[in-house]
Design a protein around this motif. Structure first.
Motif, PDB file in Angstrom:
ATOM      1  N   ARG A 146     -19.205 -19.110   8.310  1.00 41.96           N
ATOM      2  CA  ARG A 146     -18.095 -18.270   8.651  1.00 41.96           C
ATOM      3  C   ARG A 146     -18.643 -17.838  10.339  1.00 41.96           C
ATOM      4  O   ARG A 146     -19.920 -17.596  10.853  1.00 41.96           O
TER       5      ARG A 146
ATOM      6  N   ALA B 205     -14.944 -14.445  11.160  1.00 42.56           N
ATOM      7  CA  ALA B 205     -14.115 -14.784   9.986  1.00 42.56           C
ATOM      8  C   ALA B 205     -13.070 -13.657   9.502  1.00 42.56           C
ATOM      9  O   ALA B 205     -12.534 -13.729   8.578  1.00 42.56           O
ATOM     10  N   THR B 206     -12.907 -12.867  10.298  1.00 44.20           N
ATOM     11  CA  THR B 206     -11.978 -11.525  10.209  1.00 44.20           C
ATOM     12  C   THR B 206     -11.537 -11.104  11.330  1.00 44.20           C
ATOM     13  O   THR B 206     -11.957 -11.537  12.407  1.00 44.20           O
TER      14      THR B 206
ATOM     15  N   TYR C 295      -7.361 -14.523  12.773  1.00 47.97           N
ATOM     16  CA  TYR C 295      -8.104 -15.593  12.904  1.00 47.97           C
ATOM     17  C   TYR C 295      -7.916 -15.760  14.538  1.00 47.97           C
ATOM     18  O   TYR C 295      -8.693 -16.861  15.153  1.00 47.97           O
TER      19      TYR C 295
ATOM     20  N   ALA D 116      -5.530 -19.422  14.976  1.00 46.37           N
ATOM     21  CA  ALA D 116      -6.794 -19.487  14.495  1.00 46.37           C
ATOM     22  C   ALA D 116      -7.453 -20.147  15.728  1.00 46.37           C
ATOM     23  O   ALA D 116      -7.460 -21.117  16.430  1.00 46.37           O
TER      24      ALA D 116
ATOM     25  N   PRO E  29      -9.539 -21.542   8.620  1.00 48.27           N
ATOM     26  CA  PRO E  29      -9.659 -20.293   9.596  1.00 48.27           C
ATOM     27  C   PRO E  29     -10.985 -19.484   9.420  1.00 48.27           C
ATOM     28  O   PRO E  29     -11.449 -19.346   8.073  1.00 48.27           O
ATOM     29  N   GLY E  30     -11.306 -19.091  10.426  1.00 48.13           N
ATOM     30  CA  GLY E  30     -12.658 -18.384  10.616  1.00 48.13           C
ATOM     31  C   GLY E  30     -13.916 -19.115  10.391  1.00 48.13           C
ATOM     32  O   GLY E  30     -14.925 -18.615  10.326  1.00 48.13           O
TER      33      GLY E  30
END
Ligand SMILES: Nc1nc2c(c(=O)[nH]1)N[C@H]1C(S)=C(S)[C@@H](COP(=O)(O)O)O[C@H]1N2
Ligand SMILES: [Mo]
Length: 413
Positions: A298, A330-331, A358, A138, A244-245
């Motif tokens: 995000r 975020a993706t 991530y 990430a 994450p993200g």
């Protein structure tokens, strides 16, 4: 102290315990730094254009010194051309307060979990290592990454593009820890605190809070390793939150306290700081007032050329390689496109290995510019939600969430 590296992917429990036993790296007062300077690249509008490189921080190699108290260290941009994972010794550093423990005693360290729970916990590092282990790649990116390029300029750490980094994080699910404590009905949020402290008693201790559903999503984790090694002290040894993200303001370092709340948090770092305009792309017009604000959350897509720096020379009519990194935010990254004509036309690039949604993702393509002269290369990421980088720079008074399409001037000869 040089810490023995762990095998890259799956550090064994025995290894981590041995590592943990090595305990505190010292955090000496800042000594003289290398008197090398490095320039903002691309140059900062209105300067300053030079910043010192320092090699005097524990477990850190050459870093751009932004501020020494508290330490703000930026990753030199060339590092991002070396691969999608940012080495620990050149991973950026940011703290809000300068009272940071110079070492952490791993024997007496405890992670306390309390508040709206059935059973308060006081976990040792051994307890953490005994929980199911998870691994996740990430990107950790400061909300203010690239702030130095805001025009009009805004106050805050004047980062170039190096207040970001990507690592493979190893640790435990936050959900597993919360489940051991047993979250009570009526809980709404979870608040995180670390060992660092304000330099003045009235200063607000740095805390961050997530909604309970987010905290329990199975992705938010408490990491004890980064790229297969224990966390560098300055990146949060022995434990840090990984969200994450989301922007790294939530990634609380030296995490030692988790409090489950039964009402929404209204302390300073959630209610007053790290707010963004609730507008598309978090952008407003300079001077605009009266807009609604919401906590930053995000991340958004970004992409960078890493093998050609501003001012690079390429040959007219020659096939030339452009290569770089992208993040979806975020993706995941869906595609990265390159333009050699100021954004009129775009060509697709080839994406490198997918290390997870991530993570940074490498991209590359060949391009040809027939005519000699001054040109610019532009790179644009679209994420798997269909979100595209904007062609107009983001602006807000805090200098957050910049993700404009970057343009790299080159000379074709
Ligand atoms: N305990 C603690 N955690 C913290 C902070 C802090 O000041 N104290 N700063 C946050 C912010 S704003 C950033 S950008 C990241 C930086 O993470 P890094 O230093 O590991 O790169 O840490 C986050 N976690
Ligand atoms: Mo940050």
């Amino acid at each position: 102290m040089r810490v023995r590296p762990l095998p890259p992917r799956a550090p064994s429990r025995r290894h981590l315990l041995r590592m943990a036993a090595l305990a505190g790296v010292g955090l000496p007062a800042l000594r003289a730094w290398a008197d090398t300077t490095t320039s903002f690249s691309p140059p900062l509008p209105g300067g300053p254009n030079e910043r010192p490189l320092t090699t005097s921080y524990p477990s850190k190699g050459a870093m751009i010194l932004q501020r020494s108290r508290p330490p703000l260290l930026e990753t030199p941009f060339e590092v991002f051309d070396q691969g999608v994972f940012t080495p620990n010794d050149q991973f950026f550093v940011r703290w809000h307060w300068a009272v940071i423990p110079g070492s952490v005693d791993v024997g007496t360290f405890r992670l306390n979990v309390h508040g709206h729970v059935q059973k308060a916990l006081s976990l040792t590092l051994q307890d953490m290592l005994a929980l199911p282990r998870v691994d996740l790649a990430a990107v950790n990116q400061c909300s203010g990454n690239s702030r130095g390029y805001f025009q009009p300029r805004v106050a805050g750490g004047e980062w170039g593009h190096g207040a970001m980094g990507n690592a493979r994080w190893t640790g435990v699910r936050l959900r597993d820890v919360l489940d051991r404590a047993g979250v009570k009905a009526g809980a709404v949020q979870v608040r995180f605190n670390g060992l660092d402290e304000p330099v003045v008693p009235e200063g607000p201790d740095f805390l961050k809070t997530l909604d309970l559903d987010h905290a329990r999503d199975g992705e938010v984790m408490i990491a004890y390793a980064m790229n297969g090694e224990q966390l560098p002290l300055l990146n949060g040894f022995p434990l840090r939150l990984v969200v994450p993200g989301w922007y790294s303001t939530y990634w609380v370092k030296m995490l030692n306290d988790i409090e489950v709340l039964d009402k929404p948090d209204d302390m300073f770092w959630m209610a007053k700081a790290y707010l963004i305009p609730d507008t598309p792309g978090a952008s407003i017009k300079p001077g605009e007032t009266g807009y609604k604000q919401v906590p930053i959350s995000r991340m958004v897509p970004r992409s960078f050329i890493t093998n050609l720096r501003p001012g690079a020379t390429v040959h007219a009519g020659a096939q030339t390689l452009a290569r770089g990194i992208a993040l979806g935010g975020a993706t995941g990254v869906s595609k990265v496109d390159l333009s050699t004509d100021g954004g009129k036309t775009w060509q697709p690039t080839q994406l490198g290995t997918d290390a997870g949604k991530y993570s940074f993702r490498q991209w590359q393509t060949m391009f040809t510019i027939p005519q000699a002269g001054d040109h610019a290369l532009m790179v644009r990421c679209t994420n798997t939600d269909g979100l595209v980088q904007p062609s107009v720079p983001v602006w807000n008074p805090s200098g957050f969430m910049q993700n404009v399409i970057e343009s790299t001037p080159i000379v074709v000869s």
